[in-house]
Design an enzyme around this catalytic site. Structure first.
Site, mmCIF file in Angstrom:
data_model
loop_
_atom_site.group_PDB
_atom_site.id
_atom_site.type_symbol
_atom_site.label_atom_id
_atom_site.label_comp_id
_atom_site.label_asym_id
_atom_site.label_seq_id
_atom_site.Cartn_x
_atom_site.Cartn_y
_atom_site.Cartn_z
ATOM 1 N N CYS A 135 -8.148 3.480 1.508
ATOM 2 C CA CYS A 135 -7.157 2.673 0.780
ATOM 3 C C CYS A 135 -5.747 2.997 1.270
ATOM 4 C CB CYS A 135 -7.296 2.931 -0.723
ATOM 5 S SG CYS A 135 -6.253 1.870 -1.729
ATOM 6 N N CYS A 171 -2.696 6.283 -8.781
ATOM 7 C CA CYS A 171 -2.862 7.591 -8.124
ATOM 8 C C CYS A 171 -1.743 8.567 -8.474
ATOM 9 C CB CYS A 171 -2.947 7.400 -6.613
ATOM 10 S SG CYS A 171 -4.334 6.374 -6.114
ATOM 11 N N CYS A 226 -1.037 11.177 1.817
ATOM 12 C CA CYS A 226 -1.644 9.870 2.073
ATOM 13 C C CYS A 226 -1.902 9.654 3.552
ATOM 14 C CB CYS A 226 -0.755 8.770 1.543
ATOM 15 S SG CYS A 226 0.899 8.818 2.198
HETATM 16 S S1 SF4 Z 1 -1.977 5.985 -3.265
HETATM 17 FE FE1 SF4 Z 1 -3.890 5.195 -4.196
HETATM 18 S S2 SF4 Z 1 -3.610 2.970 -4.510
HETATM 19 FE FE2 SF4 Z 1 -1.981 3.727 -3.137
HETATM 20 S S3 SF4 Z 1 -2.737 3.332 -1.132
HETATM 21 FE FE3 SF4 Z 1 -3.343 5.439 -1.581
HETATM 22 S S4 SF4 Z 1 -5.363 5.345 -2.556
HETATM 23 FE FE4 SF4 Z 1 -4.521 3.254 -2.496
#
Ligand code: SF4
Length: 233
Positions: free
Chosen positions: A117, A203, A228
């Site tokens: 994601c 998140c 991330c």
């Molecule tokens: S923080 Fe959560 S919702 Fe945002 S891109 Fe990453 S996994 Fe996806």
């Protein structure tokens, strides 16, 4: 490029932030981009850029899962500093395929899903945001988390092949908030509700006073995996 980054790191160490921004703006005209998550540190840098050199491009990634307060802050910031924040979206067919196969809240199911994601909603759009640029300005600080405690002012980012500049690398949280209050910089009201670090709404959680300020991000994972992928180390 790695050697250049090391040289610049030594050379620019003692300059003011405005001087650092001007240095890169002059050396790499039209090739400097600042990516903001609209967090407190990034708001400091937006203020500095607005005062120093508006030719530095300001970009934010709209993952489609941000807090409403973040969208409102984008508007307030543009209005306060008379600037344009360019918004980059994820590839719509990639998002459609992902959520139709794995579900809209796939990130809670596994680290692999969470990274997928982040990859689709953040990393791929970031690559597009950096295209054609040589310098990437960031609001990272050393004491934000265990994953950031060895960052430098200037680094070479091997993943994106650009010079990565972290003007706030040695700032403390107190310095950030002192600047915001003194300069009346707009900030996300969620910071006043125990959200020290704000990303996507599903998140991000609140953080108890005294805990790692990024511990509310992907709180269900181990601290070592809580990035991330925008800032690979
Ligand atoms: S923080 Fe959560 S919702 Fe945002 S891109 Fe990453 S996994 Fe996806």
């Amino acid at each position: 490029m790695k050697e250049l980054a090391n040289t610049l790191n030594d050379k620019l160490q003692n300059l003011k932030i405005s001087e650092i921004l001007m240095y890169f703006s002059n050396e790499y005209p039209e090739q400097v981009v600042f990516t903001t998550s609209m967090g407190a540190e990034d708001q400091v840098l937006t203020s500095k850029i607005a005062k120093t050199d508006k030719s530095i491009k300001i970009v934010t990634l709209d993952t489609g899962r941000l807090f409403q307060e973040t969208y409102e802050l984008i508007q307030r910031t543009e209005s306060k500093f008379n600037i344009k924040i360019n918004i980059i979206f994820p590839n719509n067919s990639s998002v459609e395929k992902m959520v139709n196969v794995k579900g809209v809240n796939l990130f809670y199911d596994s680290i692999e899903n969470r990274k997928l994601c982040c990859n689709i909603r953040k990393i791929e759009p970031l690559k597009r945001a950096l295209e054609g640029n040589k310098v990437w300005i960031n609001g990272l600080r050393r004491d934000q988390s265990t994953t950031r405690n060895n960052i430098n002012l200037v680094e070479f980012d091997e993943v994106t092949n650009v010079l990565k500049v972290n003007p706030l690398y040695n700032w403390t949280n107190e310095m950030v908030w002192e600047y915001i209050k003194n300069e009346k910089v707009p900030y996300n009201p969620l910071h006043d509700k125990n959200y020290p670090s704000i990303g996507c709404q599903p998140c991000t959680s609140t953080v108890e006073h005294g805990k790692d300020i990024r511990s509310g991000r992907w709180w269900w994972e181990n601290p070592e995996t809580r990035e991330c992928g925008l800032h690979k180390r």
